[in-house]
Scaffold this active site. Structure first.
Site, PDB file in Angstrom:
ATOM      1  N   ARG A 368       0.848  -1.186   0.000  1.00 34.75           N
ATOM      2  CA  ARG A 368       0.000   0.000   0.000  1.00 34.75           C
ATOM      3  C   ARG A 368       0.894   1.249   0.000  1.00 34.75           C
ATOM      4  O   ARG A 368       2.003   1.235   0.539  1.00 34.75           O
ATOM      5  CB  ARG A 368      -0.909   0.028   1.227  1.00 34.75           C
ATOM      6  CG  ARG A 368      -1.928   1.159   1.136  1.00 34.75           C
ATOM      7  CD  ARG A 368      -2.619   1.451   2.453  1.00 34.75           C
ATOM      8  NE  ARG A 368      -3.546   2.572   2.282  1.00 34.75           N
ATOM      9  CZ  ARG A 368      -4.069   3.256   3.271  1.00 34.75           C
ATOM     10  NH1 ARG A 368      -3.765   2.962   4.521  1.00 34.75           N
ATOM     11  NH2 ARG A 368      -4.892   4.256   3.027  1.00 34.75           N
ATOM     12  N   HIS A 369       0.428   2.315  -0.597  1.00 36.30           N
ATOM     13  CA  HIS A 369       1.180   3.568  -0.671  1.00 36.30           C
ATOM     14  C   HIS A 369       1.406   4.154   0.719  1.00 36.30           C
ATOM     15  O   HIS A 369       0.782   3.738   1.720  1.00 36.30           O
ATOM     16  CB  HIS A 369       0.446   4.578  -1.562  1.00 36.30           C
ATOM     17  CG  HIS A 369      -0.951   4.871  -1.076  1.00 36.30           C
ATOM     18  ND1 HIS A 369      -1.219   5.679   0.016  1.00 36.30           N
ATOM     19  CD2 HIS A 369      -2.160   4.450  -1.533  1.00 36.30           C
ATOM     20  CE1 HIS A 369      -2.512   5.764   0.206  1.00 36.30           C
ATOM     21  NE2 HIS A 369      -3.116   5.022  -0.721  1.00 36.30           N
ATOM     22  N   HIS A 553      -3.177   0.422  -3.584  1.00 40.20           N
ATOM     23  CA  HIS A 553      -3.961   0.970  -2.488  1.00 40.20           C
ATOM     24  C   HIS A 553      -4.203  -0.125  -1.449  1.00 40.20           C
ATOM     25  O   HIS A 553      -3.863  -1.291  -1.673  1.00 40.20           O
ATOM     26  CB  HIS A 553      -5.271   1.526  -3.038  1.00 40.20           C
ATOM     27  CG  HIS A 553      -5.071   2.451  -4.198  1.00 40.20           C
ATOM     28  ND1 HIS A 553      -4.979   3.827  -4.068  1.00 40.20           N
ATOM     29  CD2 HIS A 553      -4.914   2.189  -5.537  1.00 40.20           C
ATOM     30  CE1 HIS A 553      -4.783   4.373  -5.259  1.00 40.20           C
ATOM     31  NE2 HIS A 553      -4.741   3.404  -6.164  1.00 40.20           N
TER      32      HIS A 553
END
Length: 626
Positions: A368-369, A553
């Site tokens: 995930r970012h 995401h």
């Protein structure tokens, strides 16, 4: 005194003043120490120097067992050196960090030749002579390369030594055992002092499969990760094998070894008795340095390795290129060298790449970012950092230093926010950890969201791969558009804008789904279908083994891994609940099991990142005295 110790002390009841190295023995006797304690000190310190033995005697002046005739236990190990040892050290560190401690971490890398046996203090030099004789006899036939074959089971991982080299090593162990038993057990004793149980020094060579243990008694779900780390060890690395004679205090064999972190001394008798009464918080122990018993706070200690209290006595290095006299009866290099201590040097890029090149399984790492700026400053973040004329400024240190240029100006960031300063830091920290893990990233795919591309960029920079690997922008793994603000499709940066902003994106990659195919408020089924389609294509166009990095995401950790695992999509409600719990830089790691023709979830190569919040502060609202 425990019943077992009483029985042991009763079994050994007499002491002898045997022969020892004249200079050491005479010097210590000249200081006024009794002969039997001098012999005990020499045996306990590896018979190295007068200073070490003298220090031992002074430290043990109040040792209640100083006069008890308890001999040391000795064992003979074959230990690697050179490049092979460095790789084993790397494995020891990484396996402990990624899979926690297992039984193999209790002892340094070794092949057991003769398991622990007892020898009286005055006869220890006979063991040194036995090591020298056995080494000289086998030197000419000792294999130049010891072949190691990796073996793995549900509770054991290690290298086996097979074929003729194993026979030569067993012959060396048998020769040492015979010589030691003869030399240390043949000295006649006066009739009143005869103790058949302890006068004879019986040494038994190892008759089992010769092996170098890498991991033992570990959790079953760690097996795959340990195997992956073990494949980074090439048994063909240059290595000089050294036979090393170690000793340990036989009284402490079945005790837990603890390391004191702080000095502790009761302030008064009340403190001492009150501390002792808190049994749940106190340990009763024996100091290895002084031999004294006492209570100490449990939080003042930590677990240590079993071999931390072992003493190295003598070594014999098998090397045809070295003069015999330079390695015969070689003294140990340090006072306590039971467990090797890896050098704290920075790893060079070439060594990292060499380690990465050895990991060959195809894997997918979904990340995930990092923290996005609107996650901290809310939906109005853009108004907080915009001037009336539409220019960007930094109102808080957690705002990025600058923003990339976009065709429609700063307003395009409203639904495509960048990483915060902490998000950039998180991404770099994850990249640094991935570098240390030794995994080999072969390709990188990212969602077209700016925060995902930024995260991929910073990870690659820490991996030293920012110029070698281009980021492939894949709209098919973009966030579920139902969760995106606005009724229109999100406005994302084009490849040209990303290139102009110094993102090393691939201009040649043809995505599974074009950017224009992202429709607002898509259904859950449409979302999971496009993710599954994208992952199938990504895995198929990356045929080489290695790690495929997917930066997306929080939802991608589920929607991009379940298709690989052959699992159906989750219920929409369960999916939403799960995604809310995924933190910044959360990771899922899938590995292809070619033998069984399936993908499996395994431990990610790095640990999770946890930190607390830091609220805003306005000095104007802070009034002294209120």
């Amino acid at each position: 005194m425990a019943a077992g110790e009483t029985q042991l002390y009763a079994k050994v009841s007499n002491k002898l003043k045997g022969r020892s190295t004249p200079s050491l023995l005479d010097s210590l006797l000249g200081m006024g120490f009794p002969a039997h304690t001098v012999l005990k000190a020499l045996a306990a310190t590896g018979r190295k120097t007068v200073e070490e033995a003298s220090d031992w005697l002074h430290c043990h002046c109040n040792d209640p067992s100083l006069d008890d005739p308890i001999p040391q236990e000795y064992a003979l190990f074959l230990c690697p050196t050179g490049s092979l040892l460095e790789k084993l050290q790397e494995f020891w560190r990484e396996s402990k960090r990624q899979c926690t401690k297992n039984r193999a971490h209790e002892v340094f890398p070794h092949i057991t030749l003769c398991d622990f046996f007892t020898c009286e203090d005055q006869k220890v030099e006979c063991l040194y002579e036995a090591l020298k004789r056995a080494g000289d006899r086998i030197l000419g036939s000792f294999p130049s390369v010891v072949p190691l074959v990796l073996h793995s089971s549900v509770s054991y991982l290690g290298f086996f030594v097979n074929d003729s080299p194993a026979d030569v090593i067993r012959e060396f162990a048998a020769t040492f055992a015979t010589e030691a038993s003869v030399l240390a057990g043949r000295q006649p004793l006066p009739a009143p002092l005869c103790l058949p149980d302890f006068v004879d020094c019986t040494v038994k060579p190892c008759t089992k499969q010769l092996h170098l243990t890498l991991a033992h008694k570990f959790y079953p779900h760690h097996q795959r990760t340990l195997e992956q780390l073990a494949r980074a060890i090439h048994p063909g690395h240059s290595c000089q094998w050294t036979a090393a004679l170690y000793s340990r205090d036989m009284r402490f064999v079945h005790y837990q070894t603890l390391k004191a972190l702080f000095q502790y001394k009761p302030q008064n008798e009340r403190t001492s008795s009150r501390t002792v009464s808190a049994a749940a918080r106190v340990r009763l122990g024996i100091s290895h340095r002084t031999g004294c018993r006492g209570f100490l706070p449990e939080n003042y200690t930590e677990r240590a390795s079993e071999c931390d209290t072992w003493v190295k006595h003598r070594t014999y290095t098998f090397s045809l290129a070295v003069d015999l006299n330079s390695r015969k009866d070689g003294a140990a290099g340090s006072k306590r060298n039971g467990e090797f201590h890896p050098p704290q040097t920075s790893r060079s890029l070439s060594s990292v790449q060499a380690l990465q090149a050895t990991i060959v399984r195809k894997s997918v790492l979904v990340v995930r970012h990092g923290e996005r700026v609107d996650q901290i400053f809310g939906k109005s973040w853009l108004q907080q950092c915009s001037t009336p004329d539409g220019k960007y400024y930094r109102p808080d240190l957690n705002f990025p230093c600058s923003l990339p240029r976009r065709s429609n100006g700063i307003k395009d960031f409203e639904n495509d926010p960048p990483l915060s300063s902490c998000g950039i830091f998180q991404s770099r920290m994850a990249g640094e950890a991935l570098l240390d893990s030794g995994i080999r990233i072969t390709s990188v795919f990212a969602s077209p969201a700016l925060r995902c591309i930024q995260t991929a960029k910073h990870i690659l920079e820490e991996l030293k791969l920012e110029k070698r690997i281009k980021i492939r922008v894949e709209p098919g793994i973009f966030e579920w558009t139902k969760w995106e603000a606005g009724k229109a499709a999100p406005t994302l940066m084009s490849l040209e804008e990303l290139r102009e902003a110094n993102f090393n994106v691939s201009m040649d990659y043809r995505p599974v789904l074009p950017l224009t195919s992202l429709m607002p408020a898509e259904s859950y089924d449409e979302y999971v279908d496009r993710c599954a389609m994208s992952m199938e294509r990504i895995v198929s166009i990356c045929p080489e083994d290695g790690v495929i990095l997917i930066v997306g995401h929080g939802s991608a950790l589920d929607s991009c891994t379940r298709p690989l695992l052959g699992l159906p999509p989750r219920d929409c409600g369960d999916f939403a609940q799960l995604v809310r719990k995924i933190p910044s830089l959360g990771m899922c790691f899938c590995e292809e099991n070619k033998e069984e023709g399936k993908w499996e979830l395994v431990n990610p190569p790095v640990k999770t990142l946890t930190h607390g919040s830091n609220s805003a502060f306005n000095w104007r609202n802070w009034i002294l005295g209120n």
